[in-house]
Write an enzyme that holds these catalytic residues in place. Structure first.
Site, mmCIF file in Angstrom:
data_model
loop_
_atom_site.group_PDB
_atom_site.id
_atom_site.type_symbol
_atom_site.label_atom_id
_atom_site.label_comp_id
_atom_site.label_asym_id
_atom_site.label_seq_id
_atom_site.Cartn_x
_atom_site.Cartn_y
_atom_site.Cartn_z
ATOM 1 C CE LYS A 88 -4.270 0.445 0.962
ATOM 2 N NZ LYS A 88 -5.735 0.180 0.325
ATOM 3 C CB THR A 146 -2.494 -2.769 -0.097
ATOM 4 O OG1 THR A 146 -3.427 -2.574 -0.317
ATOM 5 C CG2 THR A 146 -1.365 -4.040 -0.804
ATOM 6 C CG PHE A 195 29.904 24.448 -17.159
ATOM 7 C CD1 PHE A 195 30.220 23.222 -16.927
ATOM 8 C CD2 PHE A 195 29.056 24.110 -17.946
ATOM 9 C CE1 PHE A 195 30.585 22.439 -17.425
ATOM 10 C CE2 PHE A 195 29.217 23.018 -18.989
ATOM 11 C CZ PHE A 195 29.593 21.608 -17.956
ATOM 12 N NE ARG A 242 27.073 27.052 -13.741
ATOM 13 C CZ ARG A 242 26.849 25.499 -14.398
ATOM 14 N NH1 ARG A 242 26.144 25.696 -14.940
ATOM 15 N NH2 ARG A 242 27.403 24.724 -12.780
ATOM 16 C CD GLN A 297 28.310 16.863 -13.839
ATOM 17 O OE1 GLN A 297 28.548 18.426 -13.747
ATOM 18 N NE2 GLN A 297 28.208 16.182 -14.973
ATOM 19 C CG ASN A 337 21.927 22.603 -12.962
ATOM 20 O OD1 ASN A 337 21.539 24.101 -12.924
ATOM 21 N ND2 ASN A 337 23.152 23.527 -14.322
ATOM 22 C CG HIS A 394 19.267 24.859 -16.667
ATOM 23 N ND1 HIS A 394 20.355 24.896 -16.593
ATOM 24 C CD2 HIS A 394 18.938 24.016 -17.545
ATOM 25 C CE1 HIS A 394 20.963 23.585 -16.510
ATOM 26 N NE2 HIS A 394 20.299 23.041 -17.546
#
Lengths: 281, 281, 281, 281
Positions: free
Chosen positions: A12, A57, A158, A175, A218, A244, A246
């Site tokens: 359940k 259930t 990045f 960023r 990462q 991510n 954005h």
């Protein structure tokens, strides 16, 4: 060629339960959603429609409410351990019980620095979670959090990535980094102060995210996972999911305006999806 | 004790793409959501923030749109195969590419039995899906459907199950059976007429569900999965997820009225959750 | 009988914008969703397809991003006033501009009682809102909040109501009261310290909810609305929407257990829906 | 200055009910969600916590299930009329009852052109709706549909609009037009064949959308509304909500590829929002 039933399970989901724990001076309010899943010797239910080994259930749901009275008194981990044990001990066909519990956050209201006795604010997206798996071989406690929305406005870049014929992304040393973090860590024991550990691990995740000079999602993910393992001997392994979310600089230059990393389009889709597991060798 | 990065992956999710395929006499409209996920030699991105082996998820997104022009011309499986191959062939660090595609249904409008040239109705919950996994060792095509809401008003019962101290469910030989079905089946090859197979397998799932005299969800699940394998040599294995969307008889007796299986409370939560995999030995 | 176009409007919804406001010692992060809606002399667009009086919704969206650079510097009310005025002043066919802004909450992270410079936690359901309506006759500022999930574990009862042949609810002097509150109040002026007022009104709503001895949701709603008007001369009228998010005692007696208002089924549907407007005469 | 309670209402929302209507040769399955809202002389509930004029929302819910047995036998309009009348007739303090019903679509399965006796497919987003308002002065029946997702791949353009300093949209004579249509029309009577009318009006909406040479959403909206009024004397007025679900051409030129209106980004947000009401003079 004969057909075979392989892995199968039933249970359940979304057993939504709230509890008032009545302390001397105040009420504690807790709200959880419980999933129960059982595996075992259920082949004849599938092949013959023989339900004699099946615990409905609906009964699983009733059990969650009934056991909550005596046994949901502190951490969701301890309540999950109680439930898993109940289903394994009382149902011989069951070889594995999996209990997943999600706790919905409620925060006591505070007025003039005085916590109120019985009024709460809820509604946060972040949820504390646990998954208990009990078999004849033992018990595994995996705990975590999900839907933790965190963001930093700088200390994230990045650069230096592969360029090919379909590259349009511009490199940037500054960023916004935002993610709806999910983390799941495996404890080495099922006899721990789970709530204190949760608070400590959550703090480590937040602090590492905030202070990291991020060269990629990462790298930040590994830093967060490693910090949790380094600070907690009772954690064996941690998995992180860090989509991510954005925030894309809006092109103001087309209107003769500067955009010095000020104005962004906040997007939900598409989103980067970065996952990783850190473990002890 | 040294920490190790285990399984890790990254990619772009929810790349939402629509396409008009312009035929001589009509327009075909297709809408899909694509997830790309790459695994491989990305350890230094995590440990050093060295992105030189990283194909940005933004570029992955661009690639999906760019390749759709030439290569999204028939089944989502064939487009997925093209995408997986592109990412593996063009990125040496990539050891595995996983492409998931979900297709949103659009049905041509028909007036006076005449299909319209370019107008469509959408909005169904049911979606066709595929997952392509490509590694150096080969390619796996798993296809399926999800959010297929199916219901039968009779030929379903649930009796003879375990009773314990928490049992309140009444046995019944006649109940509503409803589920939001998800099915995923693995093909033996990646060179097949995937669309024809999808239509055939979907029909088998529906027909088996409709005609089965169900003694439990488990039994119906096995019947559906077995029928697909029996009728399709090109399918190796099928997994079904069949949550039990309960319709609970409303207690009219308390008002002096009969409820002869007529009036139900339609509930979303909690729900039974039944899963199983059928395979060839 | 001739057909007439009555009320009509067009605009852009869900313009999702985030902004970093760079202060000397820290970054302020803000995230909003803006809806723009224009009414006016647009009949020929409908009747003739003549778009010469139409400002495209795409341009409306661009305008929101462009004006945010200079003008989204403090409250959402002030930014909304700027946007409404821009659309009315620059587009003669527009007789009314309506700007709705929803602000998504982000809270600065704090470590060791030290607020972090640029890291935030988001994800709360509660959102601050405003609606600005500007016409030739003037400007109305309505502000509010929505999805504020509040709950009290006691000081709430419901008794003495009508009983008829369909009554099954039991009277109770002690129940959980929970609601996902929406409040909208109308200011008497558009030149106010909107953020300070918002904080004060929100505190009044919470405090009144927490301290009220509730005999019904209706009574609590009126108390909350009245308190806001009593404490704020600059508010003319307030409307409250207070769905009753039921927590229903689970019947443990059927298992030989007591339920002293401890264990509840947390439900989403169905829900009571109570609304009311309080105004000055 | 005295405070006054103005408009107020209470009721039960999301009463989710399913019904099997048992015909000689087949089962009809229906699923609806009902909202009940009552207005009237409820001031003392707010001011004094006196519930003696309050019909609990729990009883309202029970009433919906109880009356469904005898009275939910054909259209949602007729069931709504029955419910509204029940609440007004049996509760003297009630001056207005509003019943909203949303019907969830279920389609009988068909195999080899043979409709199945009792198996259904559901899950469509489109829903049939009605709102019944009953007061001492009379009864208003407003019916409609919502979440009807419709799209055309051509015969839609948008040109000749205002250009200003924030314009970036390019004019086009050929674009995708897609909308998640909501329509609500007011009937002149409450004694009509509502189901036949619904089918006819829905067909008119679809047909007009499909065949219209659209110069703007506004123009198509007026055409759709006008067609309904022209073909149905029993409809007095119709309101349409037609959000513009944008499919934006993806810029393939940056990769040296042509995009001849083939490849689009399917977006959810932001979206244009166009509304209008057509009436008889």
């Amino acid at each position: 060629m004969k057909l075979t039933l392989k892995k199968n399970a039933y249970g359940k989901n979304a057993v939504n339960l709230s509890k008032i724990i009545r302390h001397a001076n105040y009420h504690e309010f807790r709200q959880i959603s419980v999933n129960v899943s059982l595996e075992g010797d259920f082949e004849t239910a599938h092949t013959l429609g023989d339900n004699s080994k099946i615990l409905p259930t609906d009964t699983q749901k009733n059990t969650v409410y009934a056991l909550a009275k005596e046994h949901f008194v502190d951490s969701i981990e301890n309540f999950g351990l109680c439930l898993a044990n109940h289903f394994v001990q009382n149902n011989p066909p069951v070889s594995q019980a999996t209990i997943e519990i999600t706790e919905h956050p409620w925060t006591r209201m505070t007025f003039d620095n005085e916590p109120h006795h019985h009024a709460y604010v809820g509604g946060g997206s972040e949820k504390r979670t646990t998954t208990i798996v009990q078999t004849a071989d033992g018990i595994t406690v995996t705990s975590g959090l999900k839907d933790l929305l965190i963001l930093k406005t700088t200390d994230s870049g990045f650069e230096g990535y592969i360029k090919d014929q379909f590259t349009t992304l511009k490199e940037t040393a500054d960023r916004i980094l935002a993610t709806q973090c999910e983390a799941n860590w495996i404890y080495t024991s099922h006899d721990l102060d789970f709530t204190a550990l949760f608070e400590k691990i959550r703090e480590t995740l937040l602090k590492t995210f905030a202070h990291h000079k991020s060269l990629s999602v990462q790298q930040t993910l590994l830093a967060m996972g490693s910090a949790v393992l380094e600070e907690n001997d009772v954690v064996n392994e941690i998995s992180l999911i860090m989509p991510n979310k954005h925030h894309i600089p809006f092109n103001l230059e087309q209107f003769g305006l500067d955009n010095k990393n000020e104005i962004f389009i906040a997007t939900d889709e598409p989103f980067g999806y970065i996952t990783g597991t850190v473990t002890r060798e």
